[in-house]
Design a protein around this motif. Sequence first.
Motif, PDB file in Angstrom:
ATOM      1  N   THR A 140      36.071  43.689  51.576  1.00  0.00           N
ATOM      2  CA  THR A 140      36.322  44.103  53.015  1.00  0.00           C
ATOM      3  C   THR A 140      35.175  43.437  53.587  1.00  0.00           C
ATOM      4  N   PRO A 141      35.550  42.615  54.875  1.00  0.00           N
ATOM      5  CA  PRO A 141      34.659  41.964  55.669  1.00  0.00           C
ATOM      6  C   PRO A 141      33.437  42.977  56.174  1.00  0.00           C
ATOM      7  N   MET A 142      32.307  42.287  56.263  1.00  0.00           N
ATOM      8  CA  MET A 142      30.972  42.930  56.657  1.00  0.00           C
ATOM      9  C   MET A 142      30.812  42.550  58.203  1.00  0.00           C
ATOM     10  N   SER A 143      30.897  44.072  58.803  1.00  0.00           N
ATOM     11  CA  SER A 143      30.885  43.916  60.206  1.00  0.00           C
ATOM     12  C   SER A 143      29.541  43.751  60.811  1.00  0.00           C
ATOM     13  N   GLU A 144      29.243  43.251  61.981  1.00  0.00           N
ATOM     14  CA  GLU A 144      28.003  43.045  62.602  1.00  0.00           C
ATOM     15  C   GLU A 144      27.080  44.063  62.368  1.00  0.00           C
ATOM     16  N   GLU A 145      27.708  45.241  62.686  1.00  0.00           N
ATOM     17  CA  GLU A 145      27.088  46.811  62.647  1.00  0.00           C
ATOM     18  C   GLU A 145      26.613  47.033  61.274  1.00  0.00           C
ATOM     19  N   ALA A 146      27.262  46.392  60.160  1.00  0.00           N
ATOM     20  CA  ALA A 146      26.970  46.875  58.754  1.00  0.00           C
ATOM     21  C   ALA A 146      25.790  46.009  58.364  1.00  0.00           C
ATOM     22  N   TYR A 147      25.822  44.749  58.944  1.00  0.00           N
ATOM     23  CA  TYR A 147      24.587  44.008  58.428  1.00  0.00           C
ATOM     24  C   TYR A 147      23.300  44.445  59.085  1.00  0.00           C
ATOM     25  N   LEU A 148      23.286  44.754  60.572  1.00  0.00           N
ATOM     26  CA  LEU A 148      22.391  45.066  61.191  1.00  0.00           C
ATOM     27  C   LEU A 148      21.595  46.139  60.716  1.00  0.00           C
ATOM     28  N   SER A 149      22.655  47.326  60.282  1.00  0.00           N
ATOM     29  CA  SER A 149      22.257  48.630  59.616  1.00  0.00           C
ATOM     30  C   SER A 149      21.650  48.543  58.483  1.00  0.00           C
ATOM     31  N   GLY A 150      22.206  47.520  57.590  1.00  0.00           N
ATOM     32  CA  GLY A 150      22.024  47.318  56.154  1.00  0.00           C
ATOM     33  C   GLY A 150      20.330  46.922  56.130  1.00  0.00           C
ATOM     34  N   ILE A 151      20.150  45.864  57.213  1.00  0.00           N
ATOM     35  CA  ILE A 151      18.640  45.308  57.185  1.00  0.00           C
ATOM     36  C   ILE A 151      17.792  46.426  57.658  1.00  0.00           C
ATOM     37  N   GLN A 152      18.112  47.052  58.852  1.00  0.00           N
ATOM     38  CA  GLN A 152      17.103  48.329  59.226  1.00  0.00           C
ATOM     39  C   GLN A 152      16.814  49.290  58.320  1.00  0.00           C
ATOM     40  N   HIS A 153      18.077  49.718  57.310  1.00  0.00           N
ATOM     41  CA  HIS A 153      17.880  50.709  56.455  1.00  0.00           C
ATOM     42  C   HIS A 153      16.919  50.380  55.333  1.00  0.00           C
ATOM     43  N   VAL A 154      16.290  49.183  55.117  1.00  0.00           N
ATOM     44  CA  VAL A 154      15.601  48.743  53.813  1.00  0.00           C
ATOM     45  C   VAL A 154      14.305  49.211  53.642  1.00  0.00           C
ATOM     46  N   THR A 155      13.878  50.009  52.700  1.00  0.00           N
ATOM     47  CA  THR A 155      12.596  50.650  52.367  1.00  0.00           C
ATOM     48  C   THR A 155      11.647  50.133  51.852  1.00  0.00           C
ATOM     49  N   LYS A 156      10.315  50.349  51.817  1.00  0.00           N
ATOM     50  CA  LYS A 156       9.434  49.906  51.116  1.00  0.00           C
ATOM     51  C   LYS A 156       9.839  49.871  49.490  1.00  0.00           C
ATOM     52  N   GLU A 157      10.447  50.892  49.029  1.00  0.00           N
ATOM     53  CA  GLU A 157      10.668  51.283  47.568  1.00  0.00           C
ATOM     54  C   GLU A 157      11.861  50.242  47.544  1.00  0.00           C
ATOM     55  N   ASP A 158      12.903  49.953  48.157  1.00  0.00           N
ATOM     56  CA  ASP A 158      13.999  49.078  47.934  1.00  0.00           C
ATOM     57  C   ASP A 158      13.503  47.660  47.615  1.00  0.00           C
ATOM     58  N   VAL A 159      12.386  47.280  48.574  1.00  0.00           N
ATOM     59  CA  VAL A 159      11.778  45.806  48.416  1.00  0.00           C
ATOM     60  C   VAL A 159      11.094  45.901  46.895  1.00  0.00           C
ATOM     61  N   GLN A 160      10.221  46.875  46.477  1.00  0.00           N
ATOM     62  CA  GLN A 160       9.542  46.871  45.146  1.00  0.00           C
ATOM     63  C   GLN A 160      10.641  46.939  44.014  1.00  0.00           C
TER      64      GLN A 160
END
Length: 422
Positions: free
Chosen positions: A382-402
């Motif tokens: 399913t194509p990734m919408s612009e909203e999905a991309y922006l939201s995906g980046i904004q919702h990254v947490t410190k725990e996700d990165v670790q």
Amino acid sequence: MKTEHLQDDIHINVLPTTKFKTTTITLKFMAPLDSETTTARSILSKLLVRATKQWPTDKAFNRHLSHLYGAYVNSFVTKFKDKHVITISLELVNERYLKDQTPLFEKGLNLLKEIIWNPLITDGRFDEIFVAQEKSLLTKKLEAMVDNKSQISFLNLLKNMFGEQPYRHLATGQVEYIPSITPETLYHTYQSMLQNDYCAVYVVGNVDEAQVKQQLQSYFNINPFQFALTQTAKPLPKTQMPLEIIEEDVVDQAKLNMGFRLPAQYGDAEYFAMVVFNVMFGGDPSSVLFNEVREKQSLAYSIHSQIDAKNGYMFVLSGVSADKYKIARDTIIAEFEKFQKGQFEEEKLALAKKVILSQRQESHDRPKSIIEILNNNILLDTPMSEEAYLSGIQHVTKEDVQQLAQKVILDTIYILTKGGND
């Protein structure tokens, strides 16, 4: 990779927008990434936009472009996932902004049709003079890379990380394949492109979507395709991780490069954490590598990290003082391990997201970048919408990165440094 296909999904993607005074039409021809064919495809990509049956000389071709109000056509080759891609792109003034009624878009389509279907071929062979010129240009270009220590050390990192896999090579090809390419063999390369490549077409500009889709279909007869993987370049299984190679050459500064395997790829749940991690680690002047290794400790003249998110790799490329490469290597590894332990500030995380969102915003100001973003959707069900991309980046947490960093593996370290005899 796609699970189902709608009848009308023929990979013609039109984005109507009033943002630009131009219309960009791009065709992408994708074939398996294969060391045997990339060099010939690279030369073919240049031949197609030099001359055609109708405009058989550089002069005639360029004169025709100037008649189309200075239209601009170009072609280039790239690697995309496990494919080799020939991109042919035409940029035209949008006819809505002309004083007269020239059907410029249609003339542009005719030009592209001529480029693709009527290249300068006689009796099953391309023009000998053009072929000789393009072979010579590519030879010079590839040979110049040998003198560029940064480029050659990156290629050496890839060679050691990927062995004989075609991923290790540049999309533009290899010098050793050039002599055997002839006007006849290029004709076969061209036929294979027409018959076997996936073809996707993109149009960005102030156009009528339905009408343009219909025109493109009638001009180019694009077939639907399911994007299937041929082979995915996995780094070689290593008995001892990471593999470290030190080579010597006449260099002013040492080249210290590292290849990492990431646990995710474009479209995976962890993709966004991967993008954020790269920017925090070395992908931006605000990153820890830039600040720690370059600014604070003055160990590197240049340093950055970059990711190939489609395949799940990250590369750290740096130029360091020849006598400091060991300290620089250990510092980079120590900074990487801090991420695995979660030793980084929330402010750094917020800043990285800001950088990414602002870069994404900027990419929408360039038709070429918009087309690359649209093309990435080929990899997804399913194509990734612009909203999905922006939201995906904004919702990254410190725990996700670790958690992501804990799964990242340092695969190969390649160092090119000063020889002992100079």
